[in-house]
Structure formats: C-alpha cells, structure tokens
Design a protein around this motif. Structure first.
Motif, mmCIF file in Angstrom:
data_model
loop_
_atom_site.group_PDB
_atom_site.id
_atom_site.type_symbol
_atom_site.label_atom_id
_atom_site.label_comp_id
_atom_site.label_asym_id
_atom_site.label_seq_id
_atom_site.Cartn_x
_atom_site.Cartn_y
_atom_site.Cartn_z
ATOM 1 N N GLU A 130 0.810 -1.226 0.000
ATOM 2 C CA GLU A 130 0.000 0.000 0.000
ATOM 3 C C GLU A 130 0.846 1.280 0.000
ATOM 4 O O GLU A 130 0.788 2.053 -0.938
ATOM 5 C CB GLU A 130 -0.941 0.003 1.218
ATOM 6 C CG GLU A 130 -1.951 -1.140 1.211
ATOM 7 C CD GLU A 130 -2.951 -1.045 0.068
ATOM 8 O OE1 GLU A 130 -3.391 0.075 -0.283
ATOM 9 O OE2 GLU A 130 -3.302 -2.101 -0.507
ATOM 10 N N LEU A 138 -10.686 -5.779 3.119
ATOM 11 C CA LEU A 138 -11.156 -4.988 1.993
ATOM 12 C C LEU A 138 -11.454 -3.552 2.427
ATOM 13 O O LEU A 138 -11.077 -2.591 1.765
ATOM 14 C CB LEU A 138 -12.418 -5.647 1.423
ATOM 15 C CG LEU A 138 -12.774 -5.230 0.008
ATOM 16 C CD1 LEU A 138 -11.715 -5.724 -0.962
ATOM 17 C CD2 LEU A 138 -14.157 -5.770 -0.359
ATOM 18 N N ALA A 139 -12.143 -3.450 3.588
ATOM 19 C CA ALA A 139 -12.476 -2.123 4.106
ATOM 20 C C ALA A 139 -11.194 -1.346 4.419
ATOM 21 O O ALA A 139 -11.111 -0.146 4.163
ATOM 22 C CB ALA A 139 -13.344 -2.246 5.354
ATOM 23 N N LYS A 179 -8.384 -1.471 2.936
ATOM 24 C CA LYS A 179 -7.825 -0.913 1.699
ATOM 25 C C LYS A 179 -8.615 0.313 1.240
ATOM 26 O O LYS A 179 -8.037 1.259 0.708
ATOM 27 C CB LYS A 179 -7.853 -1.980 0.593
ATOM 28 C CG LYS A 179 -6.753 -3.014 0.764
ATOM 29 C CD LYS A 179 -6.654 -3.879 -0.469
ATOM 30 C CE LYS A 179 -5.347 -4.653 -0.471
ATOM 31 N NZ LYS A 179 -5.093 -5.299 -1.749
ATOM 32 N N THR A 180 -9.935 0.243 1.429
ATOM 33 C CA THR A 180 -10.778 1.387 1.061
ATOM 34 C C THR A 180 -10.393 2.616 1.881
ATOM 35 O O THR A 180 -10.251 3.718 1.351
ATOM 36 C CB THR A 180 -12.266 1.042 1.317
ATOM 37 O OG1 THR A 180 -12.546 -0.178 0.655
ATOM 38 C CG2 THR A 180 -13.184 2.141 0.830
ATOM 39 N N GLU A 200 -7.050 3.974 0.700
ATOM 40 C CA GLU A 200 -7.135 4.728 -0.556
ATOM 41 C C GLU A 200 -7.697 6.127 -0.292
ATOM 42 O O GLU A 200 -7.217 7.117 -0.852
ATOM 43 C CB GLU A 200 -8.000 3.981 -1.571
ATOM 44 C CG GLU A 200 -8.100 4.749 -2.875
ATOM 45 C CD GLU A 200 -8.634 3.937 -4.037
ATOM 46 O OE1 GLU A 200 -8.825 2.717 -3.870
ATOM 47 O OE2 GLU A 200 -8.850 4.542 -5.102
ATOM 48 N N GLU A 201 -8.701 6.184 0.582
ATOM 49 C CA GLU A 201 -9.297 7.482 0.934
ATOM 50 C C GLU A 201 -8.221 8.412 1.518
ATOM 51 O O GLU A 201 -8.124 9.580 1.149
ATOM 52 C CB GLU A 201 -10.430 7.238 1.953
ATOM 53 C CG GLU A 201 -11.111 8.492 2.463
ATOM 54 C CD GLU A 201 -12.047 9.137 1.445
ATOM 55 O OE1 GLU A 201 -12.313 8.490 0.406
ATOM 56 O OE2 GLU A 201 -12.489 10.280 1.684
ATOM 57 N N LYS A 239 -17.871 6.092 6.745
ATOM 58 C CA LYS A 239 -18.263 5.193 5.658
ATOM 59 C C LYS A 239 -19.002 3.976 6.179
ATOM 60 O O LYS A 239 -19.403 3.105 5.386
ATOM 61 C CB LYS A 239 -17.029 4.745 4.863
ATOM 62 C CG LYS A 239 -16.374 5.873 4.091
ATOM 63 C CD LYS A 239 -15.332 5.316 3.142
ATOM 64 C CE LYS A 239 -14.691 6.361 2.264
ATOM 65 N NZ LYS A 239 -15.483 6.734 1.080
ATOM 66 N N LEU A 275 -17.893 1.391 7.968
ATOM 67 C CA LEU A 275 -17.164 0.184 7.562
ATOM 68 C C LEU A 275 -16.869 -0.766 8.716
ATOM 69 O O LEU A 275 -16.221 -1.785 8.532
ATOM 70 C CB LEU A 275 -15.838 0.586 6.900
ATOM 71 C CG LEU A 275 -15.950 1.306 5.555
ATOM 72 C CD1 LEU A 275 -14.619 1.924 5.158
ATOM 73 C CD2 LEU A 275 -16.438 0.344 4.469
#
Ligand SMILES: [Zn+2]
Lengths: 473, 107
Positions: free
Chosen positions: A347, A383-384, A386-387, A390-391, A407, A409
């Motif tokens: 990442e 997965l969350a 990574k979200t 990215e944010e 979000k 999450l």
C-alpha cells in the motif's frame, strides 16, 4: 553476449552535498544566475589561496568507511594540469598518490548472483565549470560549478558484464544517497560515470578503452554492451584494440572517438603548493563513525532476521527512508513482519509511486500503522482497510478511525446481532440446511455469503464462522 | 654522472616540443634549441641532490610546519557578477565567452 573475456572498471564522480565549494566559501548550488557564485579562489585569480572544506573531507571519510576502505591518515592534494576554458586556473586540485581512501569493496547483487567489486581508491577533487556549446558567438562559460567538491570512486576492473556494471552503479548511488553525501542524480550530473572496458581472448590481456559521457543508468548499460560488441568484432576479425577515449552518444546509441593514444594526456601532477598536508585526526575518524548510519546491507540482514523475505528486504532497503517508514509500521503492527511488509510494500509504496511521484509517501507511517491495527483487531475487514487507505492517500486525511465511522465500515462482531441474522437465514433456506447437515460441507461458503450479503459485507468473518458452526451443528 | 657528458642532452628537442604543446606555447626554432639547453642545465643542477643519501628520509610535500588547515562549511559572499565580468575579454549576458570549443574535444 561475447565469447571473450570482458573486463569492466568504473570511475564514478559524485558531487558532495556541502553548503560551500571545496576550497572557498562560495555557495555550492544550482540554478543561480550565471557566474554569480564565484570568487577569486574558484576563478583562479592570481594570489587567491584555497582552503579545504572540512565537511567535504568528512563526507569522503564516511564513504571510505562504508566501503571498508583504508583511510589515508596523512593525505594531500595535488595539481592535475590541463587546459580547458571551464577550468580557469589551468589545473584542477585533485589527489594523486595519496587518495583519502584506498582498498575498499562493494557487494553487488543481480541475476548474475552476488559479487564483490573492489574499490581501488576514492579521492577528493574540485569540479570544473559548465561550458555551453552551440552559441553563434562562441562557447559560453558559467563558473558556478567550478570548485564544487567531488569524490571520484575508482573501481577495480572486477566486472564482466553490463548488468554487473549497472548493479555496481546502482549500489554506489544507493550508498551515497544513504550516507547523504550526494543526491545521486545521474541525469543532472551530480553523479557521473566513465567506464573502462577491455575485451580479449580468454587468458590474454586486453587494452582498456575508456567511455565518457554515460549520463543515465540505462546509458551505462547500453554503452558498455555496444562497446563489448564493437571490441569483440575487432578481436574476432583478428584486429587490434587501440587505446583511446570514446564518447557515448545516447541519441545515436553509439560511441565515437574523443581522443586516441597519440593525443593522450599528460597531467603532470605535482603536490599542490598552496595547500598544506592533511591529516585525518582520530577525532575526525570517530566523528565519521558516529555520523554513519546503519548500512543498507546490514539493515537488509536485520530485516531478514525478523522474518522479512529477502526480496522484500531488498525493496525495503532501496532507500534509507523506506526502512525508517517500515520500522514505524512494524512497531505499530505488534512486530508482525508479514503484516507490516504487506502494508508498506503493498500500500504505502504503491501509493507513493502512484500519487507521490515516487518521491514522497502520501500517507504517514503512523496512519498506515493505525489502519493495519484496525484490520488486525478485526474492527474492519481487509477490503475495508484498503478502502480506508485509498481514501487517505487520495485526500491526505490521516484519521482512519473517522473514515471507518463515516463510511460505516465497522465489522459487526456483536454476536447478538449476528445470531439474529443467521437464525433468519437458516429459517429461510431449509433445503441448504438439510444438505449441509447431510454432509455437504461446501455449503458453509453459501451461508457465509448469505450473512455477508445481509450485513452489507461488514460481518466479522471469525464471529460469523463460529455462530454458523454452532447453529448449523 | 659527469656534468660535461650530459650537458645539453638531458632534455631533448622532442621533449621541449611536447612540453611546449602541453603548455600551449609556440617557441621559435631558436628558442627551442635554447630551451633544451637551459632546461637541461636546470635538471643537471637539481641532479646534484641525487648525491645525497635520502634512503631514510620521508618525502616532504610542503616546507611549512603546518597541516590540516581547514575551513568550516559556511557560505561566504561571492563576488557581484558585475565585478566578476570585469575580467572578461568577451561576455554575453552573465556568461564568459571563449572561442568555440568542439564539444568533447577536450585536449
Ligand atoms: Zn569561490
């Protein structure tokens, strides 16, 4: 690529990151107005006296120590005499028979394996000015660079392929950057490379040919490959290689003759009478040791020791900054190396490349460790995580917990809520329940999928598995 | 070695030519002859030092009893460009101009 014995040695010049020039107090920097960083010393006006820059000497000693060289405790400067308009004194102050460092080596790695390349010597000298050709009125001279400190690192002719030469140059670059003595920019000329190449039938001695003007990493590899081919061709046709200096033309991808042996230089070195001898004191040695960071190859071994895969350890020690970042994330990951590696390489470095121009991390190590921690504790799914990451990368935010909240999450690991959902799913799918109980264990995945669907992907997989196991019995 | 035997032969004409070339000087034929003789006598004179036994003496690089005179890496003002350019026989903007040099033809 060649049926002959190939011998390659490199001479690398590195511009030192001092504030001032080697022998005067003029600022050593680029982009200033032409000839605005000059004084009687660096312009070589009669009567001006040079005085060596202590910092430049310390830097040279640091590079010497890192390469395992012997530091010449009683060293001196010499004059190298030649005429060129960007060298107003008519000589360059350099070091001839007592270079500040001698007899070191560097380990290089690549597809060819691991190899140790000897370093004959490292000496200090001053740079020349810049000439700009092609103007109708003549050659334009800017002396701002004149007198900027350089070290020249001369290797033994220990390399035998363009790949090895490339690896060696990359290793030199990493080292001088790591030690913060040079910015390592080949394209801008703060690192410059000349190569000596000889090709001869096995067991015979070749004649070294020098190539100058290798101003990119791939240029070095290409020029050497080209020269090996050219010399092999000469040898194959029974010809003789003559000693000469070639220039690499990167546009045409070929070498051309710069000078032949007949015009060989005679630099008429002699001790620089304007400078007294230089002795490297015990104190200076101690300070250089003190100021030396953990070397990249030492750090690499340490990382492998804490469970980092060798290939990943290479990535994490490509730049000193990467390791510092990694160690902060590692500490924030409860010293779990694989998790920290995954976050830093997968990442942080990926986003550094994508959004930071490869030059800066876009998410702090602290925030990276925080996201890794949220994932590790099961608060959010992989997965969350990574979200969230990215944010942060895209917006520059560094508050992952708040992003998770905004979000929505968070994973649901509240067993009461999960149990209610799972009970309902079991009621709604009697056939699947029957088949599962009848031994079709594959259907477990079907139920997990149903739970995730009902919970919008936020069910804690571990808790879900436990409850499913219990209720399906 | 005896003085007479070597006089005028220590430095050959070829060497004078080579030195002149390196120093970017173009002495006339006569001057070359004279230089060969004069430089030879200088070498002869210095040659006398070889009569001394120096086997146990360390080479001396500097006559001053000083070493390691260093400067801290602190920026000092450079000269104003207008001052710098006073030395320029020819200039263009802030550049010095010199007769055209063919790129790479360093000699
Ligand atoms: Zn200066």
């Amino acid at each position: 690529m060649s049926d002959y014995a190939v011998t390659i040695g490199l001479e690398v010049h590195a511009q030192l990151l001092t504030n001032t020039k080697m022998f005067c107090g003029c600022k050593a920097s680029y982009g200033a107005a032409h000839n605005s960083l000059t004084c009687p010393v660096c312009m070589g006006l009669p009567g001006a006296l040079p005085m060596p820059n202590r910092r430049a000497i310390e830097m040279a000693v640091k590079v010497g120590l890192a390469t395992g060289s012997t530091i010449t405790r009683a060293t001196k400067f010499d004059r190298k005499n030649y005429f060129y308009p960007d060298l107003p004194k008519g000589y360059q102050i350099s070091q001839f028979d007592k270079p500040i460092c001698a007899g070191g080596s560097m380990e290089i790695r690549g597809l060819f394996g691991v190899k140790r390349v000897g370093i004959t010597r490292i000496h200090l000298e001053e740079d020349a000015g810049k000439s700009q050709h092609g103007d109708d009125d003549g050659t334009l001279i800017d002396l701002n660079r004149c007198g900027v400190p350089l070290i020249e690192i001369v290797s033994e002719p220990d390399m035998s392929s363009p790949e090895e030469a490339y690896a060696y140059l990359m290793e030199i670059r990493r080292l001088v950057r790591w030690l913060e003595v040079c910015d390592g920019n080949l394209e801008e000329g703060s690192l410059r490379c000349d190569a000596n190449i000889s090709v001869a039938p096995e067991g015979e001695r070749g004649v070294p040919v020098e190539i100058k003007n290798l101003n990119s990493f791939h240029g070095v590899e290409k020029a050497i490959r080209y020269e090996i081919e050219r010399q092999s061709e000469v040898v194959r046709n029974g010809g003789k290689i003559s000693r000469m200096t070639l220039l690499w033309d990167s546009d045409k991808g070929e070498t051309r003759v710069m000078r032949t042996k007949e015009a060989a230089h005679d630099y008429r070195y002699f001790p620089e009478p304007d400078l007294v001898e230089l002795s490297i004191s015990d104190q200076m040695m101690a300070e250089a040791h003190e100021a030396s960071p953990e070397y990249p190859w030492v750090r690499r071994e340490r990382y492998v020791g804490i469970g980092v895969k060798p290939d990943d350890a290479d990535v994490l020690t490509a730049e000193k900054e990467f390791g510092e970042y990694f160690e902060e994330v590692f500490a924030g990951c409860n010293n779990e190396a694989p998790r920290a590696v995954r976050w830093v390489i997968g990442e942080a470095l990926r986003w550094r490349k994508e959004l930071g121009g490869g030059e800066r991390f876009v998410v702090s190590a602290y925030a990276t460790a925080e996201v890794a921690g949220l994932e590790a504790s099961g608060k959010i799914s992989g997965l969350a995580a990574k979200t969230v990451y990215e944010e942060m990368a895209r917006t520059g935010r560094s508050d992952p917990a708040m992003i998770v909240k905004e979000k929505g999450l968070e994973q649901v690991s509240d067993t009461g809520a999960l149990e209610a959902v799972i009970t309902k799913i079991i009621e709604d799918n009697p056939k699947e329940v029957e088949r599962y109980r009848g031994g079709d264990m594959k259907l477990k995945g079907f139920f997990v999928g149903q739970v995730m669907k009902a919970m919008g992907g936020k069910a804690d997989p571990k808790a879900t598995g436990e409850i499913l196991g219990r209720l399906l019995g | 070695m005896k003085h007479e035997e070597t006089k005028g032969r220590r430095i050959s004409l070829e060497e004078v030519n080579r030195i002149a070339e390196l120093a970017r000087l173009s002495p006339s034929e006569d001057e070359r002859e004279q230089l060969a003789a004069k430089m030879s006598s200088v070498i002869d004179f210095v040659e006398q030092l070889n009569e001394l036994d120096t086997t146990s003496i360390e080479p001396l690089h500097h006559v001053l009893d000083l070493h390691s005179v260093l400067r801290d890496d602190v920026v000092r003002p450079s000269l104003p460009v207008s001052e710098v350019m006073k030395n320029a026989p020819q200039k263009k903007g802030d550049y010095f101009i010199v007769p055209r040099v063919i790129k790479g033809a360093e000699t």
